[in-house]
Design a protein around this motif. Structure first.
Motif, PDB file in Angstrom:
ATOM      1  N   LEU A  92       5.103  -7.888   3.297  1.00  0.00           N
ATOM      2  CA  LEU A  92       4.553  -8.547   2.107  1.00  0.00           C
ATOM      3  C   LEU A  92       5.682  -9.224   1.350  1.00  0.00           C
ATOM      4  CD1 LEU A  92       2.146  -6.252   0.039  1.00  0.00           C
ATOM      5  CD2 LEU A  92       1.549  -8.099   1.600  1.00  0.00           C
ATOM      6  N   ASN A 185       3.688   1.625  -2.915  1.00  0.00           N
ATOM      7  CA  ASN A 185       2.802   0.486  -3.127  1.00  0.00           C
ATOM      8  C   ASN A 185       2.053   0.292  -1.816  1.00  0.00           C
ATOM      9  OD1 ASN A 185       1.522  -1.914  -3.692  1.00  0.00           O
ATOM     10  ND2 ASN A 185       3.361  -3.175  -3.428  1.00  0.00           N
ATOM     11  N   TYR A 188      -4.052  -1.663  -0.810  1.00  0.00           N
ATOM     12  CA  TYR A 188      -5.125  -1.237  -1.725  1.00  0.00           C
ATOM     13  C   TYR A 188      -6.183  -2.305  -1.981  1.00  0.00           C
ATOM     14  CZ  TYR A 188      -2.148  -3.426  -5.409  1.00  0.00           C
ATOM     15  OH  TYR A 188      -1.385  -4.265  -6.162  1.00  0.00           O
ATOM     16  N   VAL A 189      -6.112  -3.430  -1.289  1.00  0.00           N
ATOM     17  CA  VAL A 189      -7.111  -4.476  -1.490  1.00  0.00           C
ATOM     18  C   VAL A 189      -8.266  -4.219  -0.521  1.00  0.00           C
ATOM     19  CG1 VAL A 189      -7.552  -6.955  -1.470  1.00  0.00           C
ATOM     20  CG2 VAL A 189      -5.260  -6.105  -2.083  1.00  0.00           C
ATOM     21  N   ALA A 209      -0.617  -4.479   5.579  1.00  0.00           N
ATOM     22  CA  ALA A 209       0.044  -4.047   4.343  1.00  0.00           C
ATOM     23  C   ALA A 209      -0.843  -4.225   3.116  1.00  0.00           C
ATOM     24  CB  ALA A 209       1.344  -4.828   4.156  1.00  0.00           C
ATOM     25  N   LEU A 210      -1.968  -4.928   3.297  1.00  0.00           N
ATOM     26  CA  LEU A 210      -2.789  -5.292   2.138  1.00  0.00           C
ATOM     27  C   LEU A 210      -4.112  -4.539   2.051  1.00  0.00           C
ATOM     28  CD1 LEU A 210      -2.567  -9.201   2.226  1.00  0.00           C
ATOM     29  CD2 LEU A 210      -1.766  -7.736   0.369  1.00  0.00           C
ATOM     30  N   GLU A 241       1.612   2.005  -7.158  1.00  0.00           N
ATOM     31  CA  GLU A 241       0.938   0.757  -7.521  1.00  0.00           C
ATOM     32  C   GLU A 241      -0.498   0.883  -7.041  1.00  0.00           C
ATOM     33  OE1 GLU A 241       3.084  -3.003  -7.032  1.00  0.00           O
ATOM     34  OE2 GLU A 241       1.161  -3.975  -6.604  1.00  0.00           O
TER      35      GLU A 241
HETATM   36  N1  GLN Z   1      -0.719  -6.929  -5.257  1.00  0.00           N
HETATM   37  C1  GLN Z   1      -0.893  -7.389  -3.908  1.00  0.00           C
HETATM   38  C2  GLN Z   1      -1.770  -8.634  -3.908  1.00  0.00           C
HETATM   39  O1  GLN Z   1      -2.333  -8.993  -4.899  1.00  0.00           O
HETATM   40  C3  GLN Z   1      -1.479  -6.318  -3.034  1.00  0.00           C
HETATM   41  C4  GLN Z   1      -0.450  -5.323  -2.684  1.00  0.00           C
HETATM   42  C5  GLN Z   1      -0.994  -4.168  -1.935  1.00  0.00           C
HETATM   43  O2  GLN Z   1      -2.050  -4.161  -1.305  1.00  0.00           O
HETATM   44  N2  GLN Z   1      -0.246  -3.111  -1.989  1.00  0.00           N
HETATM   45  O3  GLN Z   1      -1.883  -9.310  -2.915  1.00  0.00           O
END
Ligand code: GLN
Length: 280
Positions: A92, A185, A188-189, A209-210, A241
């Motif tokens: 990322l 982190n 988490y999406v 990673a997402l 995060e």
């Molecule tokens: N904040 C990231 C985004 O908006 C997502 C990062 C994550 O999934 N750890 O793409």
């Protein structure tokens, strides 16, 4: 072609994909990448003739940006917490929110010789920044992706810090260890949020990673929380995060795992973006 004309070409080429201010920031990064010019050089050398390779590189960069490829992947680096990190599509691109997470940890942990673990280290940006900013910290970092770890190791070497990287999947059982700080982190999406994301993120950054399944958005936190409960010293701290949609769910999960002093913290955009907790 002279530099002034090349910058004009970049401005026109980027107009379709970026706001003027963002385009200007991109042009600054491009001039640094191609010519190793800072702002002063650019101002002083407006009339200098560009070599053939530079003209070709500019045309190439413009067409890649027009296809929404992130500039950081094109130039191969991103700035994070005051340092330049190598990035490839295996990791990322470090986000400004995540810099806030590092700042929070640095602000709250002034002791020396702390043992730190970063789960899902990617480019290594969190682990390496902490290794630089905390006093004599011993930093471990794990990731499931061998390609990401190769990038992270290069970054640690380039930034002259010692981080102990290892290949491991947090979703499979982990050996118990002792840490003062655990940070993550993780992905988490939710997949159902993918459509609303920018093309430069969803088409180019590593999905691994997402994204998490829609029916299990806390997948990684469910593994991290019990591991932290088992591996943090008394008084040790967990920093995460999180997806802004799930602050209360993460809080509940941390409570259920026996963590204390749980805080859900906003990022500078006003989104609930971090969770912090203490092991008692
Ligand atoms: N904040 C990231 C985004 O908006 C997502 C990062 C994550 O999934 N750890 O793409």
């Amino acid at each position: 072609m002279i530099l002034k004309e090349a910058i004009e070409q970049l401005k026109n080429g980027l107009a379709a994909v970026a706001e003027p201010q963002e385009a200007q920031a991109m042009i600054r990064i491009i001039c640094e990448d191609i010519f190793n010019y800072d702002q002063v050089d650019v101002a002083l050398r407006q009339d200098s003739e560009l070599p053939e390779f530079a003209q070709q590189r500019i045309t190439d960069i413009i067409s890649r940006l027009q296809r929404h490829e992130p500039l950081q992947y094109i130039v191969g680096s991103a700035r994070f917490h005051g340092h330049r990190f190598k990035v490839t599509p295996a990791v990322l691109i470090p986000r400004p929110e995540t810099e806030q997470l590092v700042d929070l940890i640095v602000d709250e942990n002034s002791a020396s010789d702390l043992r730190v673990l970063d789960i899902g280290t990617g480019s290594g940006c969190i682990a390496i920044s902490l290794a630089r900013a905390l006093k004599f910290a011993q930093v471990d970092a794990l990731d499931v992706s061998r390609d990401a770890l190769a990038v992270a190791r290069e970054n640690a070497a380039a930034l002259k810090v010692r981080v102990n990287f290892f290949e491991s999947d947090i979703l499979s059982p982990q050996p118990a260890a002792r840490y003062d700080i655990i940070v993550s982190n993780p992905p988490y999406v939710c997949w159902n949020e993918r459509e609303s994301m920018e093309c430069n993120v969803k088409d180019y950054e590593p999905g691994q990673a997402l994204f998490v399944p829609d029916n299990d958005p806390l997948l990684f936190y469910k593994a991290i929380a019990p591991y932290a409960a088992q591996s943090l010293e008394k008084g040790g701290r967990l920093y995460l995060e999180i997806n802004q949609r799930f602050g209360q769910e993460v809080k509940k999960l941390l409570e259920e795992n026996g963590l204390d002093e749980i805080r859900i913290i906003e990022d500078s955009y006003g989104n609930t973006r971090f969770a912090a907790a203490v092991m008692r």
